[in-house]
Enzyme design. Structure first.
Site, mmCIF file in Angstrom:
data_model
loop_
_atom_site.group_PDB
_atom_site.id
_atom_site.type_symbol
_atom_site.label_atom_id
_atom_site.label_comp_id
_atom_site.label_asym_id
_atom_site.label_seq_id
_atom_site.Cartn_x
_atom_site.Cartn_y
_atom_site.Cartn_z
ATOM 1 N N HIS A 115 51.156 9.161 -13.183
ATOM 2 C CA HIS A 115 51.755 7.872 -13.044
ATOM 3 C C HIS A 115 52.578 7.556 -11.698
ATOM 4 O O HIS A 115 53.032 6.261 -11.649
ATOM 5 C CB HIS A 115 52.838 7.678 -14.050
ATOM 6 C CG HIS A 115 52.359 8.130 -15.254
ATOM 7 N ND1 HIS A 115 51.692 8.869 -15.692
ATOM 8 C CD2 HIS A 115 51.456 6.704 -15.769
ATOM 9 C CE1 HIS A 115 51.520 8.991 -17.004
ATOM 10 N NE2 HIS A 115 51.396 7.629 -17.131
ATOM 11 N N ASP B 230 46.165 4.454 -12.034
ATOM 12 C CA ASP B 230 46.114 6.377 -11.614
ATOM 13 C C ASP B 230 44.960 6.431 -13.121
ATOM 14 O O ASP B 230 44.422 7.274 -12.642
ATOM 15 C CB ASP B 230 47.472 7.515 -12.384
ATOM 16 C CG ASP B 230 48.509 6.997 -11.234
ATOM 17 O OD1 ASP B 230 49.114 5.799 -11.642
ATOM 18 O OD2 ASP B 230 49.143 8.301 -10.159
ATOM 19 N N PHE B 231 45.035 5.318 -13.730
ATOM 20 C CA PHE B 231 44.095 5.673 -14.746
ATOM 21 C C PHE B 231 42.804 4.927 -14.399
ATOM 22 O O PHE B 231 41.997 5.182 -15.260
ATOM 23 C CB PHE B 231 44.699 4.573 -16.103
ATOM 24 C CG PHE B 231 45.971 5.704 -16.425
ATOM 25 C CD1 PHE B 231 46.534 7.474 -16.349
ATOM 26 C CD2 PHE B 231 46.934 4.771 -17.436
ATOM 27 C CE1 PHE B 231 47.812 7.456 -16.800
ATOM 28 C CE2 PHE B 231 47.989 4.521 -18.016
ATOM 29 C CZ PHE B 231 48.288 6.619 -17.687
ATOM 30 N N GLN C 215 47.245 -0.286 -16.591
ATOM 31 C CA GLN C 215 48.819 -0.021 -16.804
ATOM 32 C C GLN C 215 48.904 0.309 -15.761
ATOM 33 O O GLN C 215 50.204 0.505 -15.698
ATOM 34 C CB GLN C 215 48.378 0.598 -18.108
ATOM 35 C CG GLN C 215 49.633 0.682 -19.239
ATOM 36 C CD GLN C 215 49.847 1.330 -20.606
ATOM 37 O OE1 GLN C 215 49.427 2.740 -20.558
ATOM 38 N NE2 GLN C 215 49.933 -0.099 -21.278
ATOM 39 N N PHE C 216 48.778 1.809 -15.039
ATOM 40 C CA PHE C 216 48.833 2.485 -13.980
ATOM 41 C C PHE C 216 47.279 2.878 -13.069
ATOM 42 O O PHE C 216 46.949 3.165 -13.817
ATOM 43 C CB PHE C 216 49.720 3.773 -14.361
ATOM 44 C CG PHE C 216 50.590 3.596 -15.375
ATOM 45 C CD1 PHE C 216 51.883 3.606 -14.449
ATOM 46 C CD2 PHE C 216 51.008 4.210 -16.294
ATOM 47 C CE1 PHE C 216 53.115 3.815 -14.972
ATOM 48 C CE2 PHE C 216 52.627 4.280 -16.637
ATOM 49 C CZ PHE C 216 53.106 3.657 -16.870
ATOM 50 N N GLU D 76 39.007 2.477 -20.154
ATOM 51 C CA GLU D 76 39.518 1.566 -18.728
ATOM 52 C C GLU D 76 37.561 1.718 -18.468
ATOM 53 O O GLU D 76 37.197 0.759 -17.999
ATOM 54 C CB GLU D 76 39.042 2.614 -17.432
ATOM 55 C CG GLU D 76 41.010 2.706 -18.223
ATOM 56 C CD GLU D 76 41.948 3.380 -19.034
ATOM 57 O OE1 GLU D 76 43.297 3.271 -19.407
ATOM 58 O OE2 GLU D 76 41.441 3.925 -19.586
#
Length: 667
Positions: free
Chosen positions: A473, A431-432, A428-429, A406
């Site tokens: 997530h 959270d990441f 992708q989420f 990321e």
């Protein structure tokens, strides 16, 4: 004459280098040394605030820069004065930068070499070191996509190679075969930490094997070896784009910065490297081979000293910066003139997720220089299938699968922006995003304020609970970014808004965090125009009107508020969907609260430190005399978001909102 040995153990080889270049290398080597010696005097006199000395390492910066074309981007560090002088930046501007004057490059907002300039194709460092490596990848990617035949060169120290950004940037460059040279100045110490405590391999260059890259070890004190090797590498890269890692063995003769000193360095190590001084040795070599006379040396030094003093006087005579609050606030974001593109009459009912996909697709059709990057977004179509079919329409160059990195991909987006391109980065989420937090809040957010460089990047953030996905997530972490000046934050609740706000976010040259609630993706439908259209950022939507209370919300929580009102039709409320959190439409909030006299905020994030707290404070400051009750905040529990449904239901404020709303009305 192809080889000779000079003062102390530096073997020079001038094969293929004409005499004019040999002397030019000397002059460019001499200039930063003389400037540094002067700066160290000024530092002791208190006329500059800090200095990071590159004495002993000048051959690297000068040799590398002179081996490049003027159109090639170069990303130096704080010891690479030779990069700036070899690119012939006017000295008065450099001196003004170091003194915090307005004719410098950052208007007094940053120091040292923490700046960039498009005029000279230089992109300066930030103190976090690592992010510039990924930024170089982005610039190199733009060069490759546009067939510019350019080479991007980026510097780091041996200490910086311990950061994850180093690994991520080299891996991306290798996977994508980018035309970039990673220059590692191995001077033996990261501040006071020796290399033996930084890495456990013999040479940093050996790491290239793990990335499938070629690498070289170069004597960083040998100006001819540096120049020749980099010229050889750039010729190869221009013919066949690929990344190269170069480790320069060198030493710094001063402290990390002057105040830190050098007591931690053994005396014999100093003595060894003093004999390998890059300026004195090369000067001796030129004299020994009849290329430099005493008269020429004296003349060169006199010319440089004259230029130095003349430009110092210009910078000293410049007035000190007078603080101007309006100027400071206006320079946080690049100005953006919103251009309305009106919707057509043709509409169709689509899901939230379809509206986002349409907005992306139509933006890709509108902007030929727009790149989408993310994990699994190409053949697979993304974790939520938002980019399904994009690969076939736009091709693999523009729909780019990325490694799991990321941080580097955010940095690539920044590099693309520097090179004049747009990008959308899909987390992708959401959270990441924590793995890419540093470049977002320290590079993207601050670059325009620091040196006028826009960060034309949109980061898509699939987020939120209600889907039993657990602590990693399901977060809705908008508050991490609304606090950071320089970022814009968008958080739509309806398909119509999602599409129109996304297209505008992509048009906006500033960095935008675009939050997309996963629970809305396939559960919310709405009539949405089929054409490309835009909606303004910073304008809330008044969804319902009533005199009892003002309800302020965003994202999925807007729907919870509407459901509560549907179940309690005797409550007549103004319902404000914020849509964008930064910039925030305070006027719509204030007008409503002054009318109703009561306000309640509903957010999905946990309570403390969330956007609701700031809204409450703003209402108290600007609408206090109109209030009939305290402002009420409703939010999730002060815990991480749990996985199992019954715990998640308890965590989320959806089922508590009705009680809190009625308590407020009965106050």
């Amino acid at each position: 004459m192809s080889a000779s040995t000079s003062l102390e153990n530096i073997d020079y080889n001038n094969e293929g280098i004409d005499n004019e270049t040999l002397l030019s290398l000397y002059k460019n080597l001499l200039k930063p040394r003389l400037i540094e010696e002067k700066m160290l005097i000024l530092l002791r006199q208190g006329k500059i605030s800090k200095w990071f000395s590159g004495i002993g390492q000048e051959a690297i910066a000068v040799g590398v820069t002179m081996a490049l074309e003027k159109s090639d981007y170069i990303l130096p560090m704080h010891r690479n004065l030779g990069v700036f002088t070899s690119r012939e930046i006017p000295l008065n501007r450099l001196f003004a930068q170091w003194q915090g004057k307005s004719s410098g490059f950052t208007k007094g907002r940053d120091r040292s070499f923490h700046f960039g300039t498009q005029d000279y194709k230089i992109v300066g460092m930030i103190s976090h070191l690592g992010p510039q490596l990924g930024v170089a990848d982005g610039i190199a990617l733009a060069s490759k996509l546009k067939n510019k035949n350019q080479v991007t060169t980026v510097f780091t120290g041996e200490g910086g190679t311990s950061e994850g950004d180093f690994h991520e940037a080299l891996n991306v460059a290798s996977v994508w075969q980018l035309p970039v040279i990673f220059c590692v100045e191995n001077n033996g110490y990261g501040l006071s930490t020796p290399t033996s405590e930084q890495y456990n391999c013999e040479h940093i260059a050996d790491r290239a094997k793990g990335y499938g890259m070629e690498s070289y070890i170069v004597d960083g004190n040998n100006i001819l070896e540096v120049y020749s090797k980099i010229r050889e590498i750039t010729d190869s890269i221009r013919k066949n784009p690929h990344p190269v890692l170069v480790e320069f063995k060198t030493f710094r003769m001063h402290g990390h910065e002057e105040a830190s000193g050098t007591k931690y360095v053994p005396t014999d190590l100093f003595d060894f490297w003093a004999k390998k001084d890059p300026v004195e040795n090369y000067q001796f070599y030129l004299k020994e081979n009849g290329l430099l006379t005493e008269e020429m040396e004296v003349t060169m030094k006199a010319d440089i000293v004259h230029e130095l003093n003349e430009n110092l006087q210009i910078s000293f005579s410049e007035e000190q910066i007078i603080p101007n609050k309006t100027t400071e606030l206006n320079d946080v974001y690049k100005s953006f003139e919103y251009q309305e593109v009106k919707e057509n009459e043709e509409k169709k009912e689509v899901r939230f997720i379809d509206a986002i996909s349409e907005g992306l697709r139509q933006s890709m059709e509108r902007h030929d220089d727009l790149i989408i990057m993310g994990q699994d977004i190409a053949e697979y179509g993304g974790a939520f299938k938002i980019t399904d079919g994009f690969l076939e329409q736009f091709g693999k160059e523009r729909i780019r699968n990325t490694p799991i990195c990321e941080s580097a991909i955010v940095e690539v987006g920044m590099g693309l922006s520097i090179a004049g391109m747009k990008s959308v980065v899909e987390m992708q989420f959401g959270d990441f995003v924590s793995s890419g937090f540093n470049p977002i809040v320290n590079y993207l957010a601050k670059s325009y304020y620091r040196w006028g460089q826009q960060a034309d990047v949109v980061i898509r953030m699939p987020c939120g609970g209600g889907v039993a996905a657990g602590p990693f997530h399901s977060q809705t972490n908008e508050a991490w970014f609304t606090k950071t000046p320089g970022l814009k934050v968008v958080y739509p609740a309806f398909p119509y808004d999602a599409k129109g706000l996304l297209t505008t976010a992509i048009n906006d040259p500033n960095p935008v965090l675009f939050f997309e609630h996963k629970a809305l993706y396939r559960n919310i439908r709405q009539e949405v125009p089929t054409n490309y259209y835009t909606l303004p950022l910073g304008k809330a939507a008044l969804l319902r009107e009533g005199n009892d209370v003002t309800i302020i919300s965003f994202g999925a929580a807007v729907h919870w508020a509407l459901e509560t009102l549907d179940a309690n039709q005797d409550i007549k409320a103004d319902v404000i969907d914020l849509r964008t959190l930064q910039p925030l439409d305070t006027e719509t909030i204030f007008v409503s609260v002054r009318k109703t006299g009561r306000a309640i905020t509903l957010q999905e994030d946990s309570l403390f430190g969330g956007i609701a707290s700031d809204i409450s404070a703003l209402i108290m400051e600007h609408c206090f005399e109109y209030l009939d009750a305290p402002v009420k905040r409703v939010a999730s529990l002060e815990t991480p978001i749990p996985f199992i449904k019954q715990l998640e239901d308890q965590y989320l404020p959806k089922n508590r909102f009705e009680t809190e709303l009625k308590n407020l009305l009965s106050y």
